[in-house]
Design a protein around this motif. Sequence first.
Motif, PDB file in Angstrom:
ATOM      1  N   ASP A 233       0.832  -1.202   0.000  1.00  0.00           N
ATOM      2  CA  ASP A 233       0.000   0.000   0.000  1.00  0.00           C
ATOM      3  C   ASP A 233       0.866   1.250   0.000  1.00  0.00           C
ATOM      4  O   ASP A 233       1.988   1.263   0.523  1.00  0.00           O
ATOM      5  CB  ASP A 233      -0.910   0.003   1.228  1.00  0.00           C
ATOM      6  N   LEU A 234       0.351   2.322  -0.603  1.00  0.00           N
ATOM      7  CA  LEU A 234       1.086   3.594  -0.620  1.00  0.00           C
ATOM      8  C   LEU A 234       1.377   4.074   0.796  1.00  0.00           C
ATOM      9  O   LEU A 234       2.454   4.593   1.088  1.00  0.00           O
ATOM     10  CB  LEU A 234       0.275   4.660  -1.372  1.00  0.00           C
ATOM     11  N   ILE A 235       0.394   3.918   1.668  1.00  0.00           N
ATOM     12  CA  ILE A 235       0.563   4.244   3.088  1.00  0.00           C
ATOM     13  C   ILE A 235       0.486   2.912   3.840  1.00  0.00           C
ATOM     14  O   ILE A 235      -0.539   2.229   3.776  1.00  0.00           O
ATOM     15  CB  ILE A 235      -0.529   5.206   3.575  1.00  0.00           C
ATOM     16  N   SER A 236       1.549   2.541   4.507  1.00  0.00           N
ATOM     17  CA  SER A 236       1.669   1.198   5.070  1.00  0.00           C
ATOM     18  C   SER A 236       0.511   0.826   5.991  1.00  0.00           C
ATOM     19  O   SER A 236       0.092  -0.325   6.044  1.00  0.00           O
ATOM     20  CB  SER A 236       3.006   1.053   5.818  1.00  0.00           C
ATOM     21  N   TRP A 237      -0.023   1.809   6.718  1.00  0.00           N
ATOM     22  CA  TRP A 237      -1.060   1.528   7.701  1.00  0.00           C
ATOM     23  C   TRP A 237      -2.478   1.813   7.193  1.00  0.00           C
ATOM     24  O   TRP A 237      -3.456   1.700   7.938  1.00  0.00           O
ATOM     25  CB  TRP A 237      -0.827   2.338   8.975  1.00  0.00           C
ATOM     26  N   PHE A 238      -2.569   2.163   5.870  1.00  0.00           N
ATOM     27  CA  PHE A 238      -3.881   2.517   5.321  1.00  0.00           C
ATOM     28  C   PHE A 238      -4.018   1.897   3.939  1.00  0.00           C
ATOM     29  O   PHE A 238      -3.342   2.319   2.996  1.00  0.00           O
ATOM     30  CB  PHE A 238      -4.032   4.033   5.246  1.00  0.00           C
ATOM     31  N   PRO A 239      -4.883   0.907   3.766  1.00  0.00           N
ATOM     32  CA  PRO A 239      -4.998   0.213   2.478  1.00  0.00           C
ATOM     33  C   PRO A 239      -5.364   1.147   1.322  1.00  0.00           C
ATOM     34  O   PRO A 239      -6.130   2.092   1.488  1.00  0.00           O
ATOM     35  CB  PRO A 239      -6.126  -0.807   2.728  1.00  0.00           C
ATOM     36  N   ASP A 240      -4.805   0.851   0.161  1.00  0.00           N
ATOM     37  CA  ASP A 240      -5.107   1.639  -1.039  1.00  0.00           C
ATOM     38  C   ASP A 240      -6.603   1.634  -1.362  1.00  0.00           C
ATOM     39  O   ASP A 240      -7.123   2.607  -1.913  1.00  0.00           O
ATOM     40  CB  ASP A 240      -4.330   1.086  -2.237  1.00  0.00           C
ATOM     41  N   PHE A 241      -7.278   0.550  -1.036  1.00  0.00           N
ATOM     42  CA  PHE A 241      -8.726   0.458  -1.297  1.00  0.00           C
ATOM     43  C   PHE A 241      -9.464   1.611  -0.620  1.00  0.00           C
ATOM     44  O   PHE A 241     -10.297   2.278  -1.245  1.00  0.00           O
ATOM     45  CB  PHE A 241      -9.255  -0.888  -0.783  1.00  0.00           C
ATOM     46  N   TYR A 242      -9.147   1.854   0.640  1.00  0.00           N
ATOM     47  CA  TYR A 242      -9.817   2.932   1.378  1.00  0.00           C
ATOM     48  C   TYR A 242      -9.263   4.301   0.988  1.00  0.00           C
ATOM     49  O   TYR A 242      -9.993   5.298   1.013  1.00  0.00           O
ATOM     50  CB  TYR A 242      -9.683   2.703   2.878  1.00  0.00           C
ATOM     51  N   LEU A 243      -7.997   4.338   0.601  1.00  0.00           N
ATOM     52  CA  LEU A 243      -7.409   5.609   0.162  1.00  0.00           C
ATOM     53  C   LEU A 243      -8.120   6.112  -1.094  1.00  0.00           C
ATOM     54  O   LEU A 243      -8.373   7.313  -1.229  1.00  0.00           O
ATOM     55  CB  LEU A 243      -5.916   5.431  -0.116  1.00  0.00           C
ATOM     56  N   GLY A 244      -8.463   5.192  -2.003  1.00  0.00           N
ATOM     57  CA  GLY A 244      -9.185   5.587  -3.206  1.00  0.00           C
ATOM     58  C   GLY A 244     -10.559   6.159  -2.902  1.00  0.00           C
ATOM     59  O   GLY A 244     -11.089   6.956  -3.673  1.00  0.00           O
ATOM     60  N   ILE A 245     -11.132   5.760  -1.764  1.00  0.00           N
ATOM     61  CA  ILE A 245     -12.451   6.265  -1.374  1.00  0.00           C
ATOM     62  C   ILE A 245     -12.350   7.639  -0.723  1.00  0.00           C
ATOM     63  O   ILE A 245     -13.123   8.551  -1.043  1.00  0.00           O
ATOM     64  CB  ILE A 245     -13.135   5.265  -0.416  1.00  0.00           C
TER      65      ILE A 245
END
Length: 373
Positions: A27-39
Amino acid sequence: MATNGTNVTSATGLPPLPAYTVVEAPDLISWFPDFYLGIVAPIIAYWIISIFFHVIDSLDLFPQYRLHTPAEITQRNKVSRYEVLRDVIFQQIIQAVMGGVLGMTDPPQYTGMEEHDVAVWATRVRLAQRALPALLGVLGINAATISKNMAVSHPLLAAVLAGGQYPFVTELSGSSGMKVPAFANWELLVAKAIYHVIIPAFQFFVGVVVLDTWQYFLHRLMHQNKWLYTTFHSRHHRLYVPYAYGALYNHPFEGFLLDTAGAGLAYKLAFMTPRQGIVFWSMSSIKTVDDHCGYALPWDPLQRITSNNAAYHDIHHQSWGIKTNFAQPFFTFWDKLLGTMWHGDTSLKYERSKTRAQEILNTEAKKASVKAQ
């Protein structure tokens, strides 16, 4: 994890492709999945830019760059700021759900093939050179003779003219230790530019064209069809004087169809990766906010890159310009092609609106003062 070890040199004399090992991309942010980042990224971007302009607006920091006066905001808009905020939040809930659905349709993202994919493009660059002698021959140029004459002084150029023959560019094979053909540095640079810059830029270009096309024709239809305008789009035009966080103030159905579905369609048709989608959606949100900010700031880069800016879109929000300037959010090419771009000076119209709003405000203030006495 998947591994590919096919790296032998073929009889064609082309450089071998490097082996690769594919692993799932972190993930771009280790502690925050890209799936949720896209949201959440487009929503966060929307509110960061909106709050920035709201602070400017509230503190009246750049009155010289305002498109409208505070009196106009108070007098001309037909909806309260609370109603705008409420509807925008509801719109972003719809947007978040749609983002989640799109995220679930995306395949897992992998990494490890980048060097191999660059080498594939370098191979295509090499193969393209093989056609050069024949093309020059059509023009009456003997590429072989020129190549021989330049072999010592300009070996790379001579190799290109010879049809991509680089006998002096070799490397040691990692598996056998033997010398094998290699790519010239310039070929790798061109391949990297294609892979890392040109292809992503083209994908974003396609996304922009698709989104601009989708929004132009739907937006224009909502103005041409009385039922569509009255039922859906008229809500957005309660803001005669747009401001930043009112950019997504729409009827929920229109907001879904025009903004959310349009951006999702552009993402899919451009074959963007999820990470490209995060950037595309965030930039679309920022651009939409900027187009409704109510300021013509000379140092705002988004208002300089394209003529479809706050001043351009503001004309569409005025009663006298409502049948023009439909294009949004990026460029104005559809307005130009189809003759819906506003032409003419607007300064007197804006001045009359400002004067009228101030007169009404002064009158109401006097009435309130009389009542208070």
